[in-house]
Design an enzyme around this catalytic site. Structure first.
Site, PDB file in Angstrom:
ATOM      1  N   SER A 133       0.778  -1.165  -0.052  1.00 32.32           N
ATOM      2  CA  SER A 133      -0.011   0.047  -0.029  1.00 32.32           C
ATOM      3  C   SER A 133       0.789   1.382   0.029  1.00 32.32           C
ATOM      4  CB  SER A 133      -0.913  -0.062   1.281  1.00 32.32           C
ATOM      5  OG  SER A 133      -1.449   1.301   1.423  1.00 32.32           O
ATOM      6  N   LYS A 169       2.840  -2.526   6.495  1.00 29.57           N
ATOM      7  CA  LYS A 169       2.961  -2.527   5.055  1.00 29.57           C
ATOM      8  C   LYS A 169       4.478  -1.874   4.933  1.00 29.57           C
ATOM      9  CE  LYS A 169      -0.563  -4.311   3.186  1.00 29.57           C
ATOM     10  NZ  LYS A 169      -0.342  -5.581   2.910  1.00 29.57           N
ATOM     11  N   THR A 176     -13.137  -2.652   0.560  1.00 32.06           N
ATOM     12  CA  THR A 176     -13.186  -4.082   0.720  1.00 32.06           C
ATOM     13  C   THR A 176     -13.250  -4.201   2.519  1.00 32.06           C
ATOM     14  OG1 THR A 176     -10.719  -4.092   1.430  1.00 32.06           O
ATOM     15  CG2 THR A 176     -11.378  -4.424  -0.907  1.00 32.06           C
ATOM     16  N   TYR A 196      -1.762  -1.249  10.712  1.00 28.66           N
ATOM     17  CA  TYR A 196      -1.783  -1.911   9.297  1.00 28.66           C
ATOM     18  C   TYR A 196      -0.689  -1.036   8.425  1.00 28.66           C
ATOM     19  CZ  TYR A 196      -3.435  -2.062   4.539  1.00 28.66           C
ATOM     20  OH  TYR A 196      -3.478  -2.501   3.194  1.00 28.66           O
TER      21      TYR A 196
END
Length: 254
Positions: free
Chosen positions: A153, A180, A211, A176
């Site tokens: 990302s 990444k 999502t 998160y």
């Protein structure tokens, strides 16, 4: 030999939903045999039924060493090689907390997040891709045109987050986004390891896709958000490795 009937064999982790499922669907449409890696095999079967011929469900929990080893052995036994690995499986939280984008940075802030939460996210997003890579590498070495596509990302970019004007900077915590950044380290390590052996490694950022990863708060459809992953996953032997891009072929600073 069965491998002759498969023009190209791919494994996509986390392929039962979201970006992984869309990537698998489009790879199948382009003639690739796709193994749908799914932690829950039943959900993989459902995705397989929706995608149709060319997709094959395979149980794969990237945090479970025995599951990873069993998946590698099945691929070796049934196909004899692997041409493409798409490291896509990822989570944004452990599932223990309700969250929204508005409260995520607070709930998962650097000074407030529980270390167990960080460990859970990193097990899937960082150590999981490394475990799958190590298990699948012997099979990739048997391919005449092997490629590894790591789905990261842009929020993991250290350079972007160092810029105060970056719109997602407040979301940069050890959970998160931080995972990444660590995924990017893993990808760069893979790139360096394979600089001279013909296995090409790419790093890709999907768009801000709607999502389960972001509680469906993303602004792009799964089709649009998956475009760059699909584009790079369909690279041929003359296309480059060592790239970190978003749609369309836009370089992301490390």
């Amino acid at each position: 030999m069965e491998t002759i009937s498969h023009k190209r064999i791919a494994l996509v982790t986390g392929a039962n939903q979201g970006v992984g499922k869309q990537v698998a669907k489009e790879l199948v449409a382009n003639g690739v045999t796709v193994l749908l890696g799914a932690r829950n095999f039943d959900k993989g079967v459902i995705a397989d039924n929706e995608i149709g011929a060319g997709a094959i469900p395979i149980q794969l929990d990237v945090t479970d060493a025995s599951s990873v080893a069993a998946a590698a052995e099945r691929i070796r036994t049934e196909f004899g090689r692997l041409d493409l690995l798409v490291n896509n499986a990822a989570i944004s939280n452990s599932g223990r907390h309700e969250f929204s984008l508005e409260n995520y940075a607070t709930l998962y802030g650097t000074s407030t997040v529980a270390l167990d939460e960080v460990r859970t996210i990193w097990e899937t997003n960082v150590f999981g891709p490394l475990a799958v890579y190590q298990a699948m590498l012997p099979l990739l070495r048997l391919s005449a045109d092997a490629r590894i596509v790591n789905v990261s990302s842009s929020v993991g970019s250290m350079a972007l987050n160092a810029d105060p004007s970056f719109p997602y900077r407040k979301m940069f915590t050890p959970t998160y986004a931080g995972s990444k950044s660590a995924m990017n380290i893993m990808a760069l390590c893979m790139m360096i390891e394979h600089e001279n052996d013909g296995i090409k490694v790419n790093l890709v950022s999907p768009g801000f896709t709607s999502t389960a990863l972001n509680n469906f708060a993303g602004t792009e459809s799964v089709e649009d958000g998956s475009r760059e992953v699909v584009r790079v996953a369909l690279f041929g032997p003359d296309d480059p490795g060592g790239t970190y891009t978003s749609w369309e072929n836009k370089n992301i600073p490390w």
